[in-house]
Design a protein around this motif. Structure first.
Motif, PDB file in Angstrom:
ATOM      1  N   PRO A 457     -16.162  45.562  17.265  1.00  0.00           N
ATOM      2  CA  PRO A 457     -17.357  45.924  16.491  1.00  0.00           C
ATOM      3  C   PRO A 457     -17.360  47.399  16.125  1.00  0.00           C
ATOM      4  O   PRO A 457     -16.985  48.258  16.927  1.00  0.00           O
ATOM      5  N   LEU A 458     -17.774  47.681  14.907  1.00  0.00           N
ATOM      6  CA  LEU A 458     -17.898  49.070  14.464  1.00  0.00           C
ATOM      7  C   LEU A 458     -19.144  49.692  15.097  1.00  0.00           C
ATOM      8  O   LEU A 458     -20.082  48.975  15.477  1.00  0.00           O
ATOM      9  N   PRO A 459     -19.172  51.019  15.213  1.00  0.00           N
ATOM     10  CA  PRO A 459     -20.234  51.676  15.984  1.00  0.00           C
ATOM     11  C   PRO A 459     -21.654  51.402  15.487  1.00  0.00           C
ATOM     12  O   PRO A 459     -22.591  51.389  16.257  1.00  0.00           O
ATOM     13  N   HIS A 460     -21.808  51.153  14.184  1.00  0.00           N
ATOM     14  CA  HIS A 460     -23.165  51.000  13.647  1.00  0.00           C
ATOM     15  C   HIS A 460     -23.756  49.622  13.904  1.00  0.00           C
ATOM     16  O   HIS A 460     -24.908  49.371  13.574  1.00  0.00           O
ATOM     17  N   THR A 461     -22.974  48.701  14.468  1.00  0.00           N
ATOM     18  CA  THR A 461     -23.428  47.321  14.614  1.00  0.00           C
ATOM     19  C   THR A 461     -23.904  47.065  16.041  1.00  0.00           C
ATOM     20  O   THR A 461     -23.601  47.804  16.969  1.00  0.00           O
ATOM     21  N   ASP A 462     -24.619  45.974  16.177  1.00  0.00           N
ATOM     22  CA  ASP A 462     -24.982  45.493  17.519  1.00  0.00           C
ATOM     23  C   ASP A 462     -24.318  44.151  17.802  1.00  0.00           C
ATOM     24  O   ASP A 462     -24.779  43.353  18.598  1.00  0.00           O
ATOM     25  N   LYS A 463     -23.191  43.917  17.139  1.00  0.00           N
ATOM     26  CA  LYS A 463     -22.465  42.662  17.275  1.00  0.00           C
ATOM     27  C   LYS A 463     -21.605  42.671  18.541  1.00  0.00           C
ATOM     28  O   LYS A 463     -21.130  43.729  18.968  1.00  0.00           O
ATOM     29  N   PRO A 464     -21.353  41.499  19.142  1.00  0.00           N
ATOM     30  CA  PRO A 464     -20.452  41.433  20.291  1.00  0.00           C
ATOM     31  C   PRO A 464     -18.996  41.523  19.845  1.00  0.00           C
ATOM     32  O   PRO A 464     -18.658  41.198  18.700  1.00  0.00           O
ATOM     33  N   ALA A 465     -18.119  41.971  20.730  1.00  0.00           N
ATOM     34  CA  ALA A 465     -16.684  41.902  20.458  1.00  0.00           C
ATOM     35  C   ALA A 465     -16.241  40.446  20.496  1.00  0.00           C
ATOM     36  O   ALA A 465     -16.901  39.595  21.127  1.00  0.00           O
ATOM     37  N   ASP A 493     -11.119  47.738  27.439  1.00  0.00           N
ATOM     38  CA  ASP A 493     -11.535  48.683  28.473  1.00  0.00           C
ATOM     39  C   ASP A 493     -12.316  49.825  27.831  1.00  0.00           C
ATOM     40  O   ASP A 493     -11.899  50.389  26.828  1.00  0.00           O
ATOM     41  N   GLY A 494     -13.432  50.153  28.443  1.00  0.00           N
ATOM     42  CA  GLY A 494     -14.296  51.171  27.874  1.00  0.00           C
ATOM     43  C   GLY A 494     -15.406  50.589  27.028  1.00  0.00           C
ATOM     44  O   GLY A 494     -16.362  51.282  26.678  1.00  0.00           O
ATOM     45  N   TYR A 495     -15.276  49.297  26.673  1.00  0.00           N
ATOM     46  CA  TYR A 495     -16.313  48.624  25.899  1.00  0.00           C
ATOM     47  C   TYR A 495     -17.364  48.060  26.842  1.00  0.00           C
ATOM     48  O   TYR A 495     -17.052  47.399  27.835  1.00  0.00           O
ATOM     49  N   ASN A 496     -18.621  48.302  26.559  1.00  0.00           N
ATOM     50  CA  ASN A 496     -19.727  47.751  27.332  1.00  0.00           C
ATOM     51  C   ASN A 496     -20.487  46.750  26.478  1.00  0.00           C
ATOM     52  O   ASN A 496     -20.939  47.095  25.387  1.00  0.00           O
ATOM     53  N   GLY A 497     -20.606  45.552  26.970  1.00  0.00           N
ATOM     54  CA  GLY A 497     -21.389  44.575  26.232  1.00  0.00           C
ATOM     55  C   GLY A 497     -20.771  43.192  26.264  1.00  0.00           C
ATOM     56  O   GLY A 497     -19.847  42.903  27.031  1.00  0.00           O
ATOM     57  N   VAL A 523     -19.774  39.122  29.826  1.00  0.00           N
ATOM     58  CA  VAL A 523     -20.354  40.451  29.680  1.00  0.00           C
ATOM     59  C   VAL A 523     -19.463  41.432  30.415  1.00  0.00           C
ATOM     60  O   VAL A 523     -19.095  41.209  31.569  1.00  0.00           O
ATOM     61  N   LYS A 524     -19.091  42.471  29.726  1.00  0.00           N
ATOM     62  CA  LYS A 524     -18.183  43.469  30.284  1.00  0.00           C
ATOM     63  C   LYS A 524     -18.919  44.792  30.433  1.00  0.00           C
ATOM     64  O   LYS A 524     -19.574  45.259  29.508  1.00  0.00           O
ATOM     65  N   ASN A 525     -18.802  45.387  31.591  1.00  0.00           N
ATOM     66  CA  ASN A 525     -19.387  46.700  31.840  1.00  0.00           C
ATOM     67  C   ASN A 525     -18.267  47.687  32.107  1.00  0.00           C
ATOM     68  O   ASN A 525     -17.639  47.665  33.155  1.00  0.00           O
ATOM     69  N   GLY A 526     -18.031  48.572  31.146  1.00  0.00           N
ATOM     70  CA  GLY A 526     -16.971  49.574  31.305  1.00  0.00           C
ATOM     71  C   GLY A 526     -15.623  48.990  31.131  1.00  0.00           C
ATOM     72  O   GLY A 526     -14.639  49.620  31.433  1.00  0.00           O
TER      73      GLY A 526
END
Length: 526
Positions: A457-465, A493-497, A523-526
Motif C-alpha cells: 500500500p502507498l502511504p496515502h492509503t488505508d488499504k491492507p497489504a 518487515d516494518g509494516y504494521n497492519g 495482522v502484523k505488528n512491526g
C-alpha cells in the motif's frame, strides 16, 4: 553573441535561476574528455522533455567564446573538475536547432537555408578569410581553420526531426544525412560534435551515413546514464525540500533502468509534481495519446499480447537490433516495441533484453490509448478491476473467483493461459485498478522463495497489504499454505497492519476451466 555562432550563456542562465535546477554539470567533464579524440562525435537520444535542450544550453554556455560564464558555474560539480578552466569559453560554438530550420525553410531545402543562415553569421566574424564564391558551410569552415587554426564545437538539437516529421520523404532524409556527414566527418575544424534527439542515428541498409558517431540511446546510455534523467538520490533530496512523499513519487515517475543507475526518473514530471505539490500526468500531457495508439494498434503478430502482458506487470523480451531508427519502417513487433522504448513509453533492461511499462504515469497513457477503440476486452477487465479489489479486501472468495473467470474470458482472445507466468500476468491485469493505491511487485524475493505478487500500500492509503500466490492445475488451499510455509510475509518487515493472503488456482482440467480462491487475513505488528 550570435544566433548560431557562439549563442552565449543566456539559456543556461535561465535554467539555473529557475525554481528547481538539478546539477547536471558533471556531463561537461565527459565532453571535455572527448574533445579532439576518436570519441569526439556523440549522439545522445532521449524521449521528449528529458532535458536535451537544457543540456545543449549548458554546453553552449560553457564552451562559447566571447562570453564569461565562470560565475554561472560557480558552486556546481564541474567547477571542481581539473578540466574546468582549461576549456571554459575557449571554443567557437555552432548551435543548430534543426526543428527551427525545418520550420523556417518552408519551400526551400532545409540544408540550403541552414548553410546560408550560418554562413551569414560567420561572415561577421571571419568574412576576411573566405570569399563570396564558397560552395557551402563546410568549405567556409575549412578556410577559417586553415587561416586561423580555430576549431569549432557543434551542438545540434532535434537532429532527427527530419526523420520524424518528413517520414514520407526518403530522398530528403538521405540528402540531410549526407549534408551532416560532409559537414562533420573527418573535418579538422571539428573539436566536438554533440547531437541530441529522440531517435538514434538513422540506418540505411547495413550502414549508417553518420557512422562516426558514438550513440547513447534509451537502450544503452553507458557513461551518460546519470544525465538521462533524475537519479534516485536527486529525487529524494527534492522530496525532502518540497515535503513530497518519496514512495509515491517513485510509483508515479521512476522506472527507467540502466546498468549502473537502476532508478532514473522522468525529470519533467518530477519538477512539475514538486512545483504544484501533487502527482499527476505531466509528461504525457504534452502530447495526445493518439501518438501511442497508432503504434500499439499496429497489426504485428504477438504485439497485442506483449502489450497486455506488460499491463499485467510482466516484462517481455525485445530484439532491439533490427530497428531502423525511424518512425515508419517497421518489420516486426520488436521494431514497434523498440520505438516505444526510445520515445519513453517503455523502459528497457539491457542485461535481460526486456521491456516493461515503467510507472503509473505511463500506465495511464496506455489506458487512455486503449479506451478509444480496438481493445474492448481489455477495457472491460480494467473497468471491472475496482470491484475485484474491493471483493478481495472484503474476503469474498466466491466473487473474486467469479471475477477472475470473467477476466479470463475477456482476455482469452489475446492472452493464452499456458503456465503460471501467464496466469500471473492475467491476475495482474485483473487487479489493474489496485495500482492507484498500491505498488504491485511480481516475483518479489520473500522468506524462503519468491512471492508471486505483492501489493504494497502507498502511504496515502488505508488499504491492507496483500500477498498473492498462484497455482496452476492444483488448488487454492495449497497456495495459501505455501505463503505460510515459506514465510512470504517476511518481506513486509516494518509494516504494521493487516495483510490479506490470497491463494488463487486456475483449473485447466475442469471442463469449465474455472478459478478458485482462498482468502485469509493476518495482522502484523512491526
Amino acid at each position: 553573441m550570435g544566433i548560431y555562432l557562439n549563442p552565449g550563456n543566456q539559456g543556461f542562465w535561465k535554467s539555473i535561476r529557475s525554481e528547481i535546477y538539478v546539477d547536471k554539470t558533471g556531463l561537461i567533464a565527459l565532453t571535455n574528455r572527448y574533445l579532439n579524440t576518436e570519441q569526439q562525435y556523440i549522439c545522445v537520444s532521449r524521449p521528449r522533455r528529458f532535458g536535451k535542450s537544457m543540456t545543449l544550453n549548458m554546453l553552449a554556455a560553457y564552451y562559447s567564446c566571447g562570453c564569461d560564464s565562470a560565475d554561472l558555474f560557480s558552486g556546481f560539480r564541474i567547477e571542481k573538475d581539473e578540466s574546468f578552466r582549461e576549456n571554459l569559453n575557449r571554443y567557437d560554438v555552432i548551435f543548430l536547432n534543426m526543428q527551427q530550420f525545418l520550420i523556417r525553410a518552408k519551400g526551400q531545402e532545409i540544408t540550403e537555408y541552414l548553410e546560408r543562415s550560418v554562413i551569414e553569421e560567420l561572415r561577421e566574424s571571419y568574412g576576411e578569410f573566405f570569399s563570396g564564391r564558397i560552395t557551402g558551410l563546410a568549405e567556409a569552415l575549412e578556410r577559417i581553420y586553415v587561416k586561423t587554426d580555430r576549431q569549432f564545437i557543434f551542438l545540434i538539437d532535434e537532429w532527427d526531426c527530419v526523420m520524424r516529421e518528413r517520414q514520407e520523404s526518403e530522398d530528403l532524409q538521405r540528402q540531410y544525412l549526407d549534408f551532416l556527414r560532409n559537414l562533420l566527418k573527418d573535418q579538422p575544424y571539428v573539436a566536438l560534435a554533440y547531437m541530441t534527439g529522440i531517435l538514434p542515428v538513422k540506418k540505411y541498409g547495413l550502414h549508417s551515413a553518420l557512422n562516426m558517431f558514438l550513440e547513447y540511446s534509451m537502450t544503452d546510455q553507458s557513461e551518460f546514464e546519470e544525465y538521462t534523467g533524475f537519479t534516485q538520490e536527486e529525487v529524494k533530496a527534492l522530496c525532502i525540500r518540497y515535503n513530497m512523499d518519496f514512495t509515491e513519487m517513485s510509483n508515479w515517475y521512476d522506472g527507467y533502468r540502466f546498468t549502473t543507475f537502476q532508478h532514473i526518473y522522468n525529470p519533467r514530471s518530477v519538477v512539475e509534481a514538486m512545483r504544484r505539490g501533487r502527482f499527476s500526468n505531466y509528461w504525457t500531457s504534452t502530447e495526445t495519446y493518439d501518438a501511442l495508439k497508432i503504434y500499439i494498434d499496429m497489426d504485428f503478430d504477438g504485439l497485442k499480447e506483449d502489450i497486455v502482458r506488460m499491463l499485467g506487470g510482466e516484462r517481455v523480451k525485445v530484439n532491439t537490433r533490427s530497428f531502423q531508427n525511424d518512425m515508419c519502417n517497421f518489420r516486426t513487433k520488436d521494431d514497434i516495441l523498440t520505438l516505444l522504448i526510445h520515445i519513453g513509453y517503455l523502459a528497457y533492461e539491457a542485461d535481460t533484453g526486456e521491456a516493461f511499462i515503467p510507472n503509473k504515469e505511463i500506465i495511464g497513457e496506455f489506458e487512455n490509448a486503449m479506451s478509444v477503440g480496438g481493445w474492448p476486452e481489455i477495457m472491460r477487465i480494467l473497468k471491472a478491476s475496482e470491484k475485484l479489489l474491493e471483493d478481495t479486501i472484503k474476503g469474498d472468495e466466491k466473487s473474486v473467483a467469479a471475477g477472475l473467470d470473467r477476466a479470463h474470458t475477456e482476455a482469452a482472445s489475446i492472452l493464452t493461459y499456458n503456465d503460471e507466468n501467464s496466469l500471473g500476468c492475467a491476475i495482474g491485469l485483473a487487479y489493474y485498478s489496485a495500482r492507484k493505491d498500491y505498488r504491485m511487485i511480481r516475483e518479489l524475493p520473500a522468506g524462503k522463495g519468491f512471492a508471486d505478487i505483492v501489493f504494497l500500500p502507498l502511504p496515502h492509503t488505508d488499504k491492507p497489504a496483500m500477498v498473492v500466490e498462484l497455482k496452476y492445475d492444483k488448488d487454492a488451499e495449497s497456495a495459501i499454505q505455501q505463503i505460510r510455509d515459506r514465510n512470504y510475509t517476511q518481506v513486509l518487515d516494518g509494516y504494521n497492519g493487516e495483510i490479506v493472503l490470497v491463494g488463487i488456482n486456475y483449473d485447466r482440467k475442469n471442463k469449465d476451466k474455472t478459478h478458485s480462491c482462498v482468502i485469509e487475513r493476518i495482522v502484523k505488528n512491526g
